[in-house]
Design a protein around this motif. Structure first.
Motif, PDB file in Angstrom:
ATOM      1  N   ALA A   1      59.377  -1.804   2.477  1.00  0.00           N
ATOM      2  CA  ALA A   1      58.165  -2.318   3.137  1.00  0.00           C
ATOM      3  C   ALA A   1      57.901  -1.583   4.446  1.00  0.00           C
ATOM      4  N   THR A   2      58.970  -1.243   5.160  1.00  0.00           N
ATOM      5  CA  THR A   2      58.803  -0.539   6.444  1.00  0.00           C
ATOM      6  C   THR A   2      58.288   0.879   6.232  1.00  0.00           C
ATOM      7  N   VAL A   3      58.811   1.568   5.206  1.00  0.00           N
ATOM      8  CA  VAL A   3      58.335   2.924   4.907  1.00  0.00           C
ATOM      9  C   VAL A   3      56.843   2.885   4.596  1.00  0.00           C
ATOM     10  N   LYS A   4      56.407   1.938   3.788  1.00  0.00           N
ATOM     11  CA  LYS A   4      54.990   1.867   3.438  1.00  0.00           C
ATOM     12  C   LYS A   4      54.129   1.598   4.668  1.00  0.00           C
ATOM     13  N   ALA A   5      54.558   0.650   5.509  1.00  0.00           N
ATOM     14  CA  ALA A   5      53.774   0.335   6.711  1.00  0.00           C
ATOM     15  C   ALA A   5      53.684   1.534   7.645  1.00  0.00           C
ATOM     16  N   LEU A   6      54.792   2.265   7.804  1.00  0.00           N
ATOM     17  CA  LEU A   6      54.796   3.404   8.711  1.00  0.00           C
ATOM     18  C   LEU A   6      53.938   4.546   8.168  1.00  0.00           C
ATOM     19  N   ILE A   7      54.065   4.867   6.897  1.00  0.00           N
ATOM     20  CA  ILE A   7      53.263   5.950   6.317  1.00  0.00           C
ATOM     21  C   ILE A   7      51.785   5.566   6.325  1.00  0.00           C
ATOM     22  N   SER A   8      51.475   4.308   6.064  1.00  0.00           N
ATOM     23  CA  SER A   8      50.085   3.855   6.134  1.00  0.00           C
ATOM     24  C   SER A   8      49.527   4.063   7.537  1.00  0.00           C
ATOM     25  N   HIS A   9      50.345   3.760   8.526  1.00  0.00           N
ATOM     26  CA  HIS A   9      49.920   3.950   9.916  1.00  0.00           C
ATOM     27  C   HIS A   9      49.717   5.437  10.225  1.00  0.00           C
ATOM     28  N   LEU A  10      50.638   6.285   9.798  1.00  0.00           N
ATOM     29  CA  LEU A  10      50.501   7.724  10.049  1.00  0.00           C
ATOM     30  C   LEU A  10      49.299   8.296   9.311  1.00  0.00           C
ATOM     31  N   TYR A  11      49.011   7.761   8.136  1.00  0.00           N
ATOM     32  CA  TYR A  11      47.814   8.176   7.419  1.00  0.00           C
ATOM     33  C   TYR A  11      46.568   7.900   8.258  1.00  0.00           C
ATOM     34  N   CYS A  12      46.548   6.746   8.929  1.00  0.00           N
ATOM     35  CA  CYS A  12      45.415   6.416   9.806  1.00  0.00           C
ATOM     36  C   CYS A  12      45.360   7.349  11.008  1.00  0.00           C
ATOM     37  N   VAL A  13      46.534   7.661  11.559  1.00  0.00           N
ATOM     38  CA  VAL A  13      46.567   8.532  12.739  1.00  0.00           C
ATOM     39  C   VAL A  13      45.970   9.898  12.410  1.00  0.00           C
ATOM     40  N   GLN A  14      46.343  10.463  11.264  1.00  0.00           N
ATOM     41  CA  GLN A  14      45.832  11.800  10.927  1.00  0.00           C
ATOM     42  C   GLN A  14      44.344  11.774  10.607  1.00  0.00           C
ATOM     43  N   CYS A  15      43.779  10.604  10.287  1.00  0.00           N
ATOM     44  CA  CYS A  15      42.329  10.513  10.064  1.00  0.00           C
ATOM     45  C   CYS A  15      41.558  10.791  11.349  1.00  0.00           C
ATOM     46  N   PHE A  16      42.213  10.625  12.505  1.00  0.00           N
ATOM     47  CA  PHE A  16      41.580  10.869  13.798  1.00  0.00           C
ATOM     48  C   PHE A  16      42.091  12.168  14.421  1.00  0.00           C
ATOM     49  N   SER A  17      42.529  13.095  13.572  1.00  0.00           N
ATOM     50  CA  SER A  17      43.149  14.323  14.089  1.00  0.00           C
ATOM     51  C   SER A  17      42.171  15.176  14.884  1.00  0.00           C
ATOM     52  N   ASP A  18      40.870  15.076  14.635  1.00  0.00           N
ATOM     53  CA  ASP A  18      39.902  15.834  15.430  1.00  0.00           C
ATOM     54  C   ASP A  18      39.972  15.440  16.899  1.00  0.00           C
ATOM     55  N   THR A  19      40.367  14.218  17.151  1.00  0.00           N
ATOM     56  CA  THR A  19      40.447  13.726  18.532  1.00  0.00           C
ATOM     57  C   THR A  19      41.865  13.792  19.069  1.00  0.00           C
ATOM     58  N   ASN A  20      42.853  13.355  18.276  1.00  0.00           N
ATOM     59  CA  ASN A  20      44.223  13.276  18.808  1.00  0.00           C
ATOM     60  C   ASN A  20      45.050  14.530  18.543  1.00  0.00           C
ATOM     61  N   GLN A  21      44.513  15.493  17.804  1.00  0.00           N
ATOM     62  CA  GLN A  21      45.198  16.764  17.532  1.00  0.00           C
ATOM     63  C   GLN A  21      46.503  16.577  16.755  1.00  0.00           C
ATOM     64  N   MET A  22      46.612  15.459  16.047  1.00  0.00           N
ATOM     65  CA  MET A  22      47.831  15.201  15.271  1.00  0.00           C
ATOM     66  C   MET A  22      47.462  15.092  13.797  1.00  0.00           C
ATOM     67  N   ASN A  23      47.456  16.267  13.122  1.00  0.00           N
ATOM     68  CA  ASN A  23      47.190  16.263  11.687  1.00  0.00           C
ATOM     69  C   ASN A  23      48.475  15.947  10.926  1.00  0.00           C
ATOM     70  N   THR A  24      48.382  15.986   9.622  1.00  0.00           N
ATOM     71  CA  THR A  24      49.537  15.613   8.799  1.00  0.00           C
ATOM     72  C   THR A  24      50.751  16.483   9.094  1.00  0.00           C
ATOM     73  N   HIS A  25      50.535  17.777   9.253  1.00  0.00           N
ATOM     74  CA  HIS A  25      51.645  18.701   9.496  1.00  0.00           C
ATOM     75  C   HIS A  25      52.315  18.404  10.836  1.00  0.00           C
ATOM     76  N   ASN A  26      51.520  18.177  11.865  1.00  0.00           N
ATOM     77  CA  ASN A  26      52.093  17.888  13.190  1.00  0.00           C
ATOM     78  C   ASN A  26      52.878  16.575  13.181  1.00  0.00           C
ATOM     79  N   LEU A  27      52.361  15.566  12.486  1.00  0.00           N
ATOM     80  CA  LEU A  27      53.091  14.296  12.401  1.00  0.00           C
ATOM     81  C   LEU A  27      54.400  14.480  11.647  1.00  0.00           C
ATOM     82  N   ALA A  28      54.389  15.328  10.608  1.00  0.00           N
ATOM     83  CA  ALA A  28      55.609  15.564   9.837  1.00  0.00           C
ATOM     84  C   ALA A  28      56.671  16.254  10.688  1.00  0.00           C
ATOM     85  N   ILE A  29      56.231  17.155  11.559  1.00  0.00           N
ATOM     86  CA  ILE A  29      57.183  17.847  12.441  1.00  0.00           C
ATOM     87  C   ILE A  29      57.880  16.840  13.355  1.00  0.00           C
ATOM     88  N   VAL A  30      57.136  15.833  13.830  1.00  0.00           N
ATOM     89  CA  VAL A  30      57.708  14.839  14.740  1.00  0.00           C
ATOM     90  C   VAL A  30      58.584  13.835  13.995  1.00  0.00           C
TER      91      VAL A  30
END
Length: 1141
Positions: free
Chosen positions: A777-806
């Motif tokens: 359940a925690t993995v799903k909640a966290l990945i769902s959240h990161l999916y939302c974060v990368q949707c705003f990558s034009d503003t926060n500069q954190m695309n899928t690749h950058n989030l994966a690096i972190v």
């Protein structure tokens, strides 16, 4: 006062003017209008008692000027006194700060203690109150005018007629005279001590809405508000709060809220320790308010009982039931320190169950009955309470008293009995606490025992403090002897007197295994053994001896604590019942007297765990998803043990995921809190998760979250986004077994190297199923959240690749050199929909949440309002009361119907066929309410609620009649005459002007039109019907011509609100208009054709299950982010399974 009546300055003696909180003409902002804005700059302020000559209508109070004036606070109530009857009430005009020619209408109320005036007769809290004790005289000053003169202040009023003025003056004169008479006859005057009760707490506090601090005093069961210390001494205040309807809640480090059904008072102290002292004092006032004086008043009928037996203080409200003396609160603390074996202290007002009719008679007769006095004297001289009387038929003093029918002596002897009387008469059955016969249990053996204690055992008891005793459990009595050959026991514990059995962790004390026995007499017995098997056998036998058959299911498994406690639950909150409780791990099992065994409470999944009341009358509140349980601390000793054990069981037990406090979907609360906050405050923050927070702040935040994440509230401005993100990453990295577990970590990394994309996704899904439920359940909640974060990558500069690096090295706990960890995270985000089997409905709700919240954020930015923190709404069931409130998390997708079903499910309320349960928005200031449409989203309504509004779920009594009307009518329009009044502002003062006038209305599917009369061709006003909010009710202050009216609110595109009021001639007409409004606003769907009658499913937590608001970035950036999110290809079901699809 007219110009002719105004005295020349030379004739007015000099006097010190009272310092005012507000400057002349200053108005309070917002809804905090308790201050007396019409008092400052008063023309009569500062006029002393010996003022100028008045007309012949002046009514000086007899002998008031010659007698010394008592302290103005003498008339203030203290303790839980009955409501003082109103002597006189009515409308009067009062002279405001604008001058003597302008008067403001006030509702004035006089009782034996206070003269108070209000804005309206519906207001709960006054603009001002004046203690009757400080009124020196009442004088007439002109046509229909009169003055109320105090030490240093004068208040001017104007009645509608001379007769009404005379009635007010006579009532005031009589009230003051009676107050003086009561003061002269009071015991305080006889003793030469002040008559007023000293405040439990007094000092300055900030109150939201006021520029300067107010002086606040907690006296008895009331919280009194004054402008300053000087007015407190003068007895002239703003208002007071009866704490019988109050509740206090901590808000942050220095702030707390005093909540009542009528308004919320938000206070701020100077420091955190000072805030804690205020909370303790106000919780004590609540306990005092909820007490009853019936027992105390009966006992005070005896003259000696009116004073403390120790110090002589008047009206003592405590008693020692075994010594048969009444004592004050301060002396009760000294008695309690002696222990229950010396003095059994009980409250006359709060311990209702203790005060039987016989005990009250014994206490009243203790100073007048010779026989009882002789019995007390014998006991005081050392006579044994359990001595043998010489008569086998009546072997003890208690048996002799019973044989002689001396009920008072029997009550006195019972209360002084500390151990069981020798049972010489074996034919007499033991007195059982329960009507059922407990099972016969026999057991014997050696136990190690310490001396009994009257307080919790916080310190470790050394082995040397234990004594070896031969113990026998037989016939419901646990007896302990010096050795196995002894005949007379050293002491006995009756099973029927045992209230709790506790098993501390091993090695808590000098012996490896121990258990504690708590009794009704507030005594704690500690036993120990080295053998775990023997200790377990003793615990089981004792438990079987005192647990009744109805609760025997609690013995099926091992427990840490077992016993009976008074509780309140469900909708039956009027009286407490006694239930049986068992604590095992983080589960609290409950057996109620009536009904089957309840489902165990999962303590680590509680939505709320709090302690209310003061130290003498505490209540433990446990709020789970569908139920609320109130556990009362009637016996302080065992309650403190239960409280500590439940709090410990509800906290995080270790570092692994399964040992954390969990939410409804088995996601740790610590992850909830961080994900919720970051999604609200950091989606548009540049470099989110890549930037690191301050080490010290991150560490402090993580420690508080690990200690009790449920009580932590992350708020914008108090915590930095980067500190929170760093705390989340640190928590995930420090997990002993990792998020993907040590056993499966390598399999996940190997799966990332599969070249075929479809096979890789399938492998990920297989591995996901193998994870423990909490991890999955925690993995799903966290990945769902990161999916939302990368949707705003034009503003926060954190695309899928950058989030994966972190997050790759963080989740797999590597050094960052292995690229495969980052690839796993990147794959899970890219294939989020397929890996986690996210259906279209879930995606739709997720898109709606983000879209609605960002739009709301844009609107909030435009209007200057900001929203932060968890969106937790307080909803009431049927009426606004503390015991009916429920705290609900409101996601953006929740509808009014879902919220209604959520509340009904929590309180186990059954829904019958024609029960139209609806969620209402109630506006207390406007005295109106609006039933929410079943499909209406709750979150926007929640953001628009003012402090005077709340949500309540109740039956819609008119819905059936409205549905019948809609089914029988022809067409979708309505027209007719109604009374109309528009809410306008006069000179910018916000005062409604004008009255109700007849107007002709036409309502159709597009707009509502207003015509001056039926024959008019051109409408005077026209409003789009979709933009109207219609509330049932019109506030009484407007004096509506009928009681069947509604309030209509129209919000323009510039967020400006217009408001007007409509009144119908009959109730049926009102229902028809309101039904038509609902019909045209919601396209004919007024009530669901097949409404759901089952519990709403708990939504999978994708974004924390709460509203997620990106609080940063410009308005245009947020709009672009919403557009990008709603058109994302991953939001469709036919997303890529392989790169070529």
């Amino acid at each position: 006062m007219t110009k002719q009546e105004e005295p020349p300055p030379s004739r007015v003696p000099r006097a010190v003017r009272v310092a005012s909180l507000l400057s002349e003409g200053e108005e309070l902002s917002g809804d905090d209008d308790l201050g007396d804005e019409d008092e400052d700059g008063h023309a009569y302020e500062g006029v002393p008692n010996g003022g100028w000559h008045t007309s012949s209508l002046s009514l000086p109070l007899p002998s008031l000027t010659s007698e010394p004036l008592p302290h103005p606070m003498d008339g203030l109530p203290g303790g839980s006194t009955p409501i003082t009857p109103v002597i006189k009430a009515g409308w009067l005009d009062k002279n405001p700060p604008q001058g003597s020619y302008i008067y403001q209408k006030r509702w004035v109320r006089l009782d034996a203690d206070y003269l108070r005036y209000f804005d309206s007769n519906k207001d709960a809290y006054s603009k001002r109150f004046i203690s009757v004790a400080c009124i020196s005289r009442v004088a007439a000053i002109g046509d229909q005018k009169f003055e109320v003169i105090t030490n240093n202040r004068t208040f001017a009023f104007r009645a509608e007629s001379d007769a009404e003025r005379r009635a007010w003056m006579q009532a005031l004169q009589k009230a003051v005279a009676e107050q003086r008479a009561r003061a002269r006859l009071s015991s305080a005057y006889l003793l030469g001590v002040p008559g007023s009760e000293q405040p439990d707490r007094a000092g300055s506090l900030e109150l939201r809405g006021f520029k300067n601090k107010l002086y606040v005093a907690v006296v008895g069961d009331k919280v009194q508000l004054y402008k300053n210390l000087e007015e407190y001494h003068l007895g002239i205040g703003i208002t007071f709060v009866d704490m019988s309807v109050g509740n206090v809640k901590e808000v942050d480090r220095r702030s707390f809220d005093l909540t009542t059904p009528y308004r919320i008072f938000s206070f701020s102290a100077d420091s955190e320790p000072e805030k804690e002292q205020w909370l303790e004092a106000m919780q004590g006032a609540i306990a005092e308010a909820l007490s009853t004086s019936e027992v105390a008043e009966r006992i005070w009928t005896g003259a000696p009982n009116r004073f403390c037996a120790d110090c002589g203080a008047a009206q003592p409200d405590w008693a020692s039931i075994n010594l048969c003396v009444v004592i004050c609160k301060r002396c009760a603390g000294e008695h309690r320190g002696l222990g229950a074996g010396v003095s059994k202290v009980r409250s006359l007002k709060m311990d209702k169950k203790v005060w039987t009719e016989t005990l009250i008679e014994a206490l009243c007769a203790a100073v007048t009955t010779t026989d009882l006095a002789e019995t007390q004297a014998l006991l005081g001289c050392g006579a044994g309470i359990s001595c043998f009387s010489g008569d086998p038929e009546a072997p003890t003093p208690l048996a002799l008293a019973e044989q002689a029918g001396q009920t008072l002596q029997m009550e006195f002897l019972r209360n002084n009995r500390t151990t069981e009387v020798p049972r010489l008469d074996t034919m007499k059955p033991l007195e059982k606490h329960y009507s059922v016969v407990l099972p016969t249990v026999s057991h014997s053996g050696f136990l190690y025992k310490t001396a009994s204690a009257g307080k919790p055992l916080h310190d470790r008891r050394a082995r040397e403090e234990f004594s070896r005793r031969w113990c026998v459990l037989s016939d419901g009595v646990l007896s302990y002897y010096e050795n196995e050959r002894a005949v007379t026991p050293n002491g006995e514990i009756r099973a029927s007197e045992i209230v709790c059995l506790a098993v501390p962790p091993p090695d808590t004390h000098g012996f490896e295994h121990t258990f504690e026995v708590y009794t009704e007499g507030e005594r704690l017995y500690l036993f120990g053994l080295e053998s775990a098997e023997l200790a377990h056998e003793w615990v089981k036998c004792i438990a079987k001896a005192f647990v009744p058959p109805l609760a025997e299911d609690l013995l099926a498994q091992d427990f840490e604590r077992l016993g009976r406690l008074p509780y309140k639950a469900g909708l039956s909150l009027q009286r407490a019942q006694e239930g049986w409780f068992s604590l095992t791990g983080s589960e609290l099992r409950v057996v109620f007297p009536e009904g089957p065994c309840e489902e165990p409470l999962q303590l680590r999944k509680l939505q709320e765990l709090s302690v209310q009341g003061d130290s003498e009358n505490q209540v433990l509140v446990l709020v789970e998803r569908r139920r609320t349980l109130y556990i009362q601390g009637e016996r302080r000793l065992d309650f403190m043990g239960w409280l500590g054990a439940i709090q410990k069981a509800a906290a995080s037990l270790g570092d692994t995921l399964s040992e954390q406090q969990l939410g409804d979907s088995d996601i740790p609360v610590i992850v909830y809190r961080c994900v919720d906050y970051i999604t609200q405050c950091g989606l548009t923050s540049e470099g989110i998760y890549r930037k690191c927070g301050q080490t010290s702040k991150t560490q402090r935040l993580l420690e508080s979250l690990r200690q009790d994440a449920r009580s932590v509230r992350l708020k914008e401005g108090e915590q930095n986004v980067d500190d929170v993100s760093s705390a989340l990453k640190r928590f995930l990295r420090d997990l002993p077994d990792g998020l993907f577990t040590r056993a499966q970590r390598l399999a996940w990394l190997e799966a990332s190297e599969i070249e075929n994309e479809e096979e890789k996704v399938s492998r990920y899904r297989e591995l996901l199923v193998r994870l423990p439920p909490v991890n999955r359940a925690t993995v799903k909640a966290l990945i769902s959240h990161l999916y939302c974060v990368q949707c705003f990558s034009d503003t926060n500069q954190m695309n899928t690749h950058n989030l994966a690096i972190v997050f790759g090295p963080t989740l797999f706990q590597t050094d960052g050199q292995d690229y495969k960890a980052g690839r796993v995270v990147e794959d899970l985000i890219n294939h989020y929909v397929v890996v986690f089997n996210v259906d279209e409905e879930e995606l739709r709700k997720q898109r709606e949440e983000i879209t609605a919240i960002v739009k709301m954020r844009v609107a909030g930015t435009a209007s200057g309002t900001q929203h932060a923190g968890d969106f937790i709404c307080t909803v009431y069931l049927e009426e606004k009361k503390a015991e009916t409130e429920q705290h609900v998390k409101i996601p953006a997708s929740m509808t009014a119907e879902e919220l209604t079903l959520e509340i009904l499910d929590r309180r186990n309320v059954g829904v019958r066929e024609k029960d139209y349960w609806t969620c209402f928005e109630v506006n207390e200031r406007e005295e109106a309410e609006r039933p929410l449409h079943f499909a209406e989203k709750v979150l926007p309504i929640l953001h628009g609620l003012g402090t005077d509004s709340h949500l309540v779920v109740k039956k819609h009594q008119s819905m059936e009649a409205m549905l019948l009307y809609l089914a029988s009518r022809v067409g979708d329009t309505k027209h007719g005459m109604m009374k109309f009044r528009e809410d306008r502002s006069l000179l910018g003062l916000g005062l409604p002007s004008g009255g109700f006038h007849d107007r002709y209305f036409i309502l159709n599917s597009s707009c509502l039109r207003l015509y001056k009369e039926v024959r008019s061709h051109r409408p005077e006003k026209e409003w789009p019907v979709k933009s109207l909010k219609v509330y049932l009710g019109v506030k009484k202050k407007l004096r509506p011509p009928t009681c069947w009216g509604f309030t209509v609110v129209h919000e323009t595109e510039k967020h400006e609100k217009q408001q007007w009021y409509l009144c119908c001639d009959t109730q049926m007409e009102l229902r028809e208009w309101f039904a038509t409004f609902l019909f045209v606003q919601h396209d004919g769907l007024v009530w669901p054709s097949e409404p759901s009658r089952v519990a709403r499913a708990v939504p999978e937590v994708r974004l924390g299950s709460v509203s997620l608001i990106p609080l940063r970035g410009s308005e245009n950036e947020m709009r672009r982010s919403v557009a990008a999110f709603t058109t994302d290809p991953l939001s469709h079901r036919n997303v890529l399974l392989t790169p070529g699809l």
